[in-house]
Design a protein around this motif. Sequence first.
Motif, PDB file in Angstrom:
ATOM      1  N   ALA A  52      85.058 -82.691 -60.047  1.00 25.20           N
ATOM      2  CA  ALA A  52      84.905 -81.583 -59.106  1.00 25.20           C
ATOM      3  C   ALA A  52      83.795 -80.631 -59.539  1.00 25.20           C
ATOM      4  O   ALA A  52      83.054 -80.099 -58.705  1.00 25.20           O
ATOM      5  N   ALA A  53      83.674 -80.415 -60.836  1.00 27.27           N
ATOM      6  CA  ALA A  53      82.663 -79.502 -61.380  1.00 27.27           C
ATOM      7  C   ALA A  53      82.645 -78.173 -60.631  1.00 27.27           C
ATOM      8  O   ALA A  53      81.612 -77.747 -60.127  1.00 27.27           O
ATOM      9  N   PRO A  54      83.795 -77.481 -60.538  1.00 28.47           N
ATOM     10  CA  PRO A  54      83.845 -76.225 -59.791  1.00 28.47           C
ATOM     11  C   PRO A  54      83.117 -75.104 -60.530  1.00 28.47           C
ATOM     12  O   PRO A  54      82.921 -75.172 -61.752  1.00 28.47           O
ATOM     13  N   GLU A  55      82.762 -74.100 -59.792  1.00 33.57           N
ATOM     14  CA  GLU A  55      82.161 -72.923 -60.421  1.00 33.57           C
ATOM     15  C   GLU A  55      83.178 -72.210 -61.297  1.00 33.57           C
ATOM     16  O   GLU A  55      82.821 -71.569 -62.287  1.00 33.57           O
ATOM     17  N   LEU A  56      84.448 -72.332 -60.940  1.00 31.22           N
ATOM     18  CA  LEU A  56      85.500 -71.629 -61.666  1.00 31.22           C
ATOM     19  C   LEU A  56      86.702 -72.535 -61.873  1.00 31.22           C
ATOM     20  O   LEU A  56      87.158 -73.199 -60.939  1.00 31.22           O
ATOM     21  N   THR A  57      87.217 -72.564 -63.093  1.00 31.74           N
ATOM     22  CA  THR A  57      88.472 -73.253 -63.413  1.00 31.74           C
ATOM     23  C   THR A  57      89.382 -72.270 -64.130  1.00 31.74           C
ATOM     24  O   THR A  57      88.993 -71.675 -65.142  1.00 31.74           O
ATOM     25  N   LEU A  58      90.577 -72.088 -63.600  1.00 39.63           N
ATOM     26  CA  LEU A  58      91.590 -71.253 -64.244  1.00 39.63           C
ATOM     27  C   LEU A  58      92.691 -72.181 -64.740  1.00 39.63           C
ATOM     28  O   LEU A  58      93.351 -72.852 -63.943  1.00 39.63           O
ATOM     29  N   ALA A  59      92.869 -72.231 -66.054  1.00 36.99           N
ATOM     30  CA  ALA A  59      93.816 -73.179 -66.638  1.00 36.99           C
ATOM     31  C   ALA A  59      94.838 -72.461 -67.503  1.00 36.99           C
ATOM     32  O   ALA A  59      94.520 -71.503 -68.209  1.00 36.99           O
ATOM     33  N   ALA A 116     101.055 -60.801 -58.959  1.00 40.00           N
ATOM     34  CA  ALA A 116     100.533 -61.993 -59.641  1.00 40.00           C
ATOM     35  C   ALA A 116      99.636 -62.796 -58.702  1.00 40.00           C
ATOM     36  O   ALA A 116      98.559 -63.264 -59.092  1.00 40.00           O
ATOM     37  N   VAL A 117     100.072 -62.955 -57.442  1.00 32.82           N
ATOM     38  CA  VAL A 117      99.254 -63.667 -56.457  1.00 32.82           C
ATOM     39  C   VAL A 117      97.948 -62.909 -56.220  1.00 32.82           C
ATOM     40  O   VAL A 117      96.867 -63.514 -56.149  1.00 32.82           O
ATOM     41  N   THR A 118      98.029 -61.592 -56.115  1.00 35.81           N
ATOM     42  CA  THR A 118      96.830 -60.769 -55.932  1.00 35.81           C
ATOM     43  C   THR A 118      95.866 -60.947 -57.106  1.00 35.81           C
ATOM     44  O   THR A 118      94.638 -61.034 -56.920  1.00 35.81           O
ATOM     45  N   THR A 119      96.419 -61.021 -58.298  1.00 41.07           N
ATOM     46  CA  THR A 119      95.581 -61.202 -59.491  1.00 41.07           C
ATOM     47  C   THR A 119      94.823 -62.522 -59.429  1.00 41.07           C
ATOM     48  O   THR A 119      93.615 -62.580 -59.676  1.00 41.07           O
ATOM     49  N   VAL A 120      95.515 -63.596 -59.092  1.00 47.13           N
ATOM     50  CA  VAL A 120      94.859 -64.906 -59.009  1.00 47.13           C
ATOM     51  C   VAL A 120      93.809 -64.902 -57.898  1.00 47.13           C
ATOM     52  O   VAL A 120      92.685 -65.395 -58.087  1.00 47.13           O
ATOM     53  N   ARG A 121      94.167 -64.352 -56.752  1.00 49.06           N
ATOM     54  CA  ARG A 121      93.218 -64.310 -55.633  1.00 49.06           C
ATOM     55  C   ARG A 121      91.949 -63.537 -56.021  1.00 49.06           C
ATOM     56  O   ARG A 121      90.836 -63.945 -55.682  1.00 49.06           O
ATOM     57  N   THR A 122      92.112 -62.451 -56.748  1.00 50.70           N
ATOM     58  CA  THR A 122      90.955 -61.653 -57.167  1.00 50.70           C
ATOM     59  C   THR A 122      90.104 -62.406 -58.181  1.00 50.70           C
ATOM     60  O   THR A 122      88.870 -62.371 -58.127  1.00 50.70           O
ATOM     61  N   LEU A 123      90.763 -63.116 -59.101  1.00 49.85           N
ATOM     62  CA  LEU A 123      90.024 -63.897 -60.084  1.00 49.85           C
ATOM     63  C   LEU A 123      89.204 -64.998 -59.414  1.00 49.85           C
ATOM     64  O   LEU A 123      88.064 -65.275 -59.815  1.00 49.85           O
ATOM     65  N   VAL A 124      89.793 -65.624 -58.411  1.00 52.23           N
ATOM     66  CA  VAL A 124      89.074 -66.679 -57.687  1.00 52.23           C
ATOM     67  C   VAL A 124      87.894 -66.083 -56.920  1.00 52.23           C
ATOM     68  O   VAL A 124      86.798 -66.648 -56.885  1.00 52.23           O
ATOM     69  N   GLY A 125      88.124 -64.958 -56.276  1.00 52.55           N
ATOM     70  CA  GLY A 125      87.037 -64.252 -55.619  1.00 52.55           C
ATOM     71  C   GLY A 125      86.372 -65.017 -54.491  1.00 52.55           C
ATOM     72  O   GLY A 125      85.174 -64.823 -54.237  1.00 52.55           O
ATOM     73  N   GLY A 126      87.096 -65.892 -53.825  1.00 53.75           N
ATOM     74  CA  GLY A 126      86.523 -66.613 -52.698  1.00 53.75           C
ATOM     75  C   GLY A 126      85.694 -67.824 -53.072  1.00 53.75           C
ATOM     76  O   GLY A 126      85.174 -68.527 -52.198  1.00 53.75           O
ATOM     77  N   ARG A 127      85.564 -68.104 -54.370  1.00 58.57           N
ATOM     78  CA  ARG A 127      84.802 -69.273 -54.801  1.00 58.57           C
ATOM     79  C   ARG A 127      85.703 -70.507 -54.873  1.00 58.57           C
ATOM     80  O   ARG A 127      86.842 -70.407 -55.342  1.00 58.57           O
ATOM     81  N   PRO A 128      85.236 -71.671 -54.431  1.00 60.24           N
ATOM     82  CA  PRO A 128      86.046 -72.883 -54.598  1.00 60.24           C
ATOM     83  C   PRO A 128      86.369 -73.086 -56.081  1.00 60.24           C
ATOM     84  O   PRO A 128      85.464 -73.138 -56.920  1.00 60.24           O
ATOM     85  N   ALA A 129      87.644 -73.172 -56.382  1.00 54.60           N
ATOM     86  CA  ALA A 129      88.057 -73.201 -57.785  1.00 54.60           C
ATOM     87  C   ALA A 129      89.114 -74.275 -58.010  1.00 54.60           C
ATOM     88  O   ALA A 129      89.757 -74.758 -57.068  1.00 54.60           O
ATOM     89  N   VAL A 130      89.275 -74.649 -59.266  1.00 61.51           N
ATOM     90  CA  VAL A 130      90.377 -75.514 -59.688  1.00 61.51           C
ATOM     91  C   VAL A 130      91.359 -74.656 -60.474  1.00 61.51           C
ATOM     92  O   VAL A 130      90.975 -73.985 -61.437  1.00 61.51           O
ATOM     93  N   LEU A 131      92.611 -74.647 -60.030  1.00 66.74           N
ATOM     94  CA  LEU A 131      93.685 -73.971 -60.757  1.00 66.74           C
ATOM     95  C   LEU A 131      94.488 -75.058 -61.465  1.00 66.74           C
ATOM     96  O   LEU A 131      95.221 -75.813 -60.821  1.00 66.74           O
TER      97      LEU A 131
END
Length: 324
Positions: A52-59, A116-131
């Motif tokens: 996937a090579a996403p711009e953002l990965t939250l693991a 907690a959901v708000t925190t994750v949504r803010t971290l993602v910031g609208g960028r396609p991401a892998v959680l």
Amino acid sequence: MPVPMVGRAAALDELRHAWERVRGGGRCVPAVVTGLPGTGKSTLAAAAAQVAAPELTLAGSARLHSPAPYDWLAAVLAATGPHPQLPVPPDALAWLAQDPDVPRERYTPDALLRLAVTTVRTLVGGRPAVLLVEDLHALDPASLSLIAELAGADLPALLLVTSRPPDAAVNPVLAVRALERLAGAPGAVRRHLSALTAGEVGQILGHVYGDSPPSRDLAEAVWRRTGGNPYRITELLAVAGDRENLAGQVRERVELTAREREVLGCLAEGMSNKQIAGSLGISVRTVTVHVSNLLRKTGAVSRTEAALWAVQRDLPADARARTG
């Protein structure tokens, strides 16, 4: 090292398509990979994230010995550093991050979940991401609720979850509930990784020993020894090293009948089938059947190799005792 995607190519392709749907639709797509320990769940998830090579990965994952509320999110926050711009009250963020100096003021579970959901949504910031959620079965109840909630969120993310079967979970009932919510989300992917087949084990050995492809019998012996478990195969190959040592490793557990041991002892003495038949008082045809079975069970490619296998284990003594 073994080819990690042997037997997993179709699953990887499905995860790749799920990522394409995330990029095209902007909504969260859950992808759950289940399986017993050692079946390659984390390997598959890592490969999918790499493709996937996403711009953002939250693991994140559970703490090994003492799961605490919001372990997954706490691990994410610890990995991504300070977050002064998060739209979450500092005391609530302290709870979510498992700050050792957490304030005394407590939030209701529902309020903390929304934050907690708000925190994750803010971290993602609208960028396609892998959680990436490793070992869902070991997560605390608050994390399970968060992961289930994210599955239905308006979030451009591939929610990639690995888990053992629910009966191995810290909270089996809650784990089942979370997995059901993930699987019920639109476009969700659910993959269960089983053990590899003998043919797939042969593919791995062919890759590792490309200059000297292993026999089908050796591949089946490795498959029987490891149960087709990728982790156990990796360990076995790491210990064995070269092909000859591998053959010795897997043949240690070969179970032979008393007659087969006698025939094998005769082979080690250099006897022909006719000589073995006369020595043991059986027909040449029966000897031929026994020799064929010995080659299959030991993974040997020749009578000489089978005889060497016997000598290394001092098995000829059985035949000498029998034949005088």
